[in-house]
Write an enzyme that holds these catalytic residues in place. Structure first.
Site, PDB file in Angstrom:
ATOM      1  N   ASP A  56       0.876  -1.160   0.000  1.00  0.00           N
ATOM      2  CA  ASP A  56       0.000   0.000   0.000  1.00  0.00           C
ATOM      3  C   ASP A  56       0.926   1.227   0.000  1.00  0.00           C
ATOM      4  O   ASP A  56       2.128   1.098   0.288  1.00  0.00           O
ATOM      5  CB  ASP A  56      -0.878  -0.046   1.258  1.00  0.00           C
ATOM      6  CG  ASP A  56      -1.719   1.194   1.425  1.00  0.00           C
ATOM      7  OD1 ASP A  56      -2.358   1.613   0.447  1.00  0.00           O
ATOM      8  OD2 ASP A  56      -1.727   1.764   2.542  1.00  0.00           O
TER       9      ASP A  56
ATOM     10  N   THR B 141       1.433  10.064   4.200  1.00  0.00           N
ATOM     11  CA  THR B 141       0.414  10.961   3.641  1.00  0.00           C
ATOM     12  C   THR B 141      -0.905  10.848   4.388  1.00  0.00           C
ATOM     13  O   THR B 141      -1.778  11.697   4.198  1.00  0.00           O
ATOM     14  CB  THR B 141       0.174  10.635   2.155  1.00  0.00           C
ATOM     15  OG1 THR B 141       0.177   9.218   2.038  1.00  0.00           O
ATOM     16  CG2 THR B 141       1.233  11.240   1.271  1.00  0.00           C
TER      17      THR B 141
ATOM     18  N   LYS C  19      -9.025   5.387   6.065  1.00  0.00           N
ATOM     19  CA  LYS C  19      -7.744   4.896   5.537  1.00  0.00           C
ATOM     20  C   LYS C  19      -7.978   3.765   4.548  1.00  0.00           C
ATOM     21  O   LYS C  19      -8.734   2.834   4.837  1.00  0.00           O
ATOM     22  CB  LYS C  19      -6.846   4.423   6.681  1.00  0.00           C
ATOM     23  CG  LYS C  19      -6.287   5.558   7.510  1.00  0.00           C
ATOM     24  CD  LYS C  19      -5.283   5.041   8.529  1.00  0.00           C
ATOM     25  CE  LYS C  19      -4.684   6.183   9.317  1.00  0.00           C
ATOM     26  NZ  LYS C  19      -3.803   5.681  10.384  1.00  0.00           N
TER      27      LYS C  19
ATOM     28  N   LYS D 218     -11.217  -0.948  -1.609  1.00  0.00           N
ATOM     29  CA  LYS D 218     -10.952  -1.780  -0.441  1.00  0.00           C
ATOM     30  C   LYS D 218     -12.087  -1.532   0.558  1.00  0.00           C
ATOM     31  O   LYS D 218     -12.506  -0.384   0.670  1.00  0.00           O
ATOM     32  CB  LYS D 218      -9.616  -1.388   0.224  1.00  0.00           C
ATOM     33  CG  LYS D 218      -8.392  -1.557  -0.668  1.00  0.00           C
ATOM     34  CD  LYS D 218      -7.170  -0.907  -0.007  1.00  0.00           C
ATOM     35  CE  LYS D 218      -5.988  -0.830  -0.966  1.00  0.00           C
ATOM     36  NZ  LYS D 218      -4.835  -0.106  -0.426  1.00  0.00           N
TER      37      LYS D 218
ATOM     38  N   ASP E 173      -1.620  -0.413   6.159  1.00  0.00           N
ATOM     39  CA  ASP E 173      -1.825   0.264   7.447  1.00  0.00           C
ATOM     40  C   ASP E 173      -3.310   0.427   7.775  1.00  0.00           C
ATOM     41  O   ASP E 173      -3.645   0.953   8.832  1.00  0.00           O
ATOM     42  CB  ASP E 173      -1.198   1.663   7.437  1.00  0.00           C
ATOM     43  CG  ASP E 173      -1.934   2.604   6.498  1.00  0.00           C
ATOM     44  OD1 ASP E 173      -2.245   2.183   5.359  1.00  0.00           O
ATOM     45  OD2 ASP E 173      -2.234   3.741   6.898  1.00  0.00           O
TER      46      ASP E 173
HETATM   47  C1  G6P Z   1      -5.509   5.882   0.168  1.00  0.00           C
HETATM   48  C2  G6P Z   1      -5.705   6.538   1.516  1.00  0.00           C
HETATM   49  C3  G6P Z   1      -7.140   6.996   1.700  1.00  0.00           C
HETATM   50  C4  G6P Z   1      -7.559   7.852   0.521  1.00  0.00           C
HETATM   51  C5  G6P Z   1      -7.433   7.059  -0.765  1.00  0.00           C
HETATM   52  C6  G6P Z   1      -7.796   7.873  -2.010  1.00  0.00           C
HETATM   53  O1  G6P Z   1      -6.038   4.609   0.213  1.00  0.00           O
HETATM   54  O2  G6P Z   1      -5.383   5.657   2.564  1.00  0.00           O
HETATM   55  O3  G6P Z   1      -7.249   7.681   2.900  1.00  0.00           O
HETATM   56  O4  G6P Z   1      -8.875   8.321   0.676  1.00  0.00           O
HETATM   57  O5  G6P Z   1      -6.094   6.609  -0.914  1.00  0.00           O
HETATM   58  O6  G6P Z   1      -6.787   8.817  -2.243  1.00  0.00           O
HETATM   59  P1  G6P Z   1      -6.845   9.973  -3.303  1.00  0.00           P
HETATM   60  O7  G6P Z   1      -5.429  10.466  -3.352  1.00  0.00           O
HETATM   61  O8  G6P Z   1      -7.288   9.382  -4.603  1.00  0.00           O
HETATM   62  O9  G6P Z   1      -7.810  10.972  -2.779  1.00  0.00           O
HETATM   63 MG    MG Z   2      -2.811   3.126   3.580  1.00  0.00          MG
END
Ligand code: G6P
Ligand code: MG
Length: 222
Positions: free
Chosen positions: A7, A15, A43, A143, A168
């Site tokens: 991931d 981030t 997340k 997910k 995570d």
């Molecule tokens: C990851 C993060 C999430 C987030 C998702 C979409 O999985 O863990 O918290 O919402 O990406 O990210 P984006 O950059 O497309 O908004």
């Molecule tokens: Mg993550």
């Protein structure tokens, strides 16, 4: 175990804190209480699904146009936070683990729900480690659906049960387990209780553990 699927957010780079800050900003603007605990559920979850969750928390129903504009607002704030990101934001010992696996010719993929995954990997200079990147622009089901990891495994030419997923997020661990992959959690054991193994961070993940994983015939039965 023959291949690793990483991931991105909260595993390779921190981030997760920027996603939280950007959602918090929108939540404050909408008058919806939003805490670090609430953020756990966001997340690993797609941007669209996160906004749906936030609106459910605030019991708000909105038009499609309004929904799209808030999605854009959140992403613009997030992009601001990551604008100056560089290799210094790679989490401790991630590079050591990536090097360990690369030296052993273990194929690696990135499996992220983020639509910003490719530019982030570029910014931190880790693109070359991964033979394939599956990101939020390529998956239909978010997910905890295992789609993102199943696509990654097939691109690595490996059956799911030969793959280790490093995650995570609760949603990501659930996705890996549903895919029949070995789930390796990074974070608090109480939060990631469904994972096959959990480490607080990569510094705690010793080479002997990685060697043991690479020798595993199959995922342990729980
Ligand atoms: C990851 C993060 C999430 C987030 C998702 C979409 O999985 O863990 O918290 O919402 O990406 O990210 P984006 O950059 O497309 O908004
Ligand atoms: Mg993550």
């Amino acid at each position: 175990m023959k291949g690793f699927i990483f991931d991105l957010d909260g595993v390779i780079v921190d981030t997760a804190k920027y996603h939280y800050l950007a959602w918090k900003q929108l939540a404050d603007h909408l008058g919806i209480p939003f805490t670090i605990q609430d953020n756990e559920k966001f997340k690993g979850v797609s941007r669209k699904r996160c906004l749906e969750l936030l609106l459910e928390m605030g019991d708000l129903q909105v038009s499609e146009e309004q929904f799209a504009s808030w999605l854009e607002e959140k992403n613009a704030d997030y992009l601001n936070y990551i604008a100056t990101m560089d290799a210094s934001e790679i989490l401790p010992d991630v590079s050591r683990v990536l090097d360990f696996l690369r030296e052993r010719n273990v194929p690696m993929a990135l499996g992220s729900a983020s639509k910003n995954a490719v530019p982030i990997l570029e910014k931190v200079g880790l693109t070359d480690y991964f033979s394939t990147v599956v990101d939020g622009t390529q998956v239909v089901k978010a997910k905890p659906d295992p789609e993102v990891f199943l696509i990654a495994a097939s691109r690595l030419h490996l059956p799911p049960e030969d793959c280790v997923v490093i995650e995570d997020a609760q949603a990501g661990i659930a996705a890996a387990n549903t895919a029949g992959m070995y789930s390796l959690g990074i974070g608090a054991a109480e939060v990631l209780s469904e994972a096959d193994a959990v480490f607080m961070n990569f510094t705690e993940m010793q080479p002997s553990f990685l060697e043991e994983i690479l020798r595993l015939e199959s995922k342990p039965h729980k």
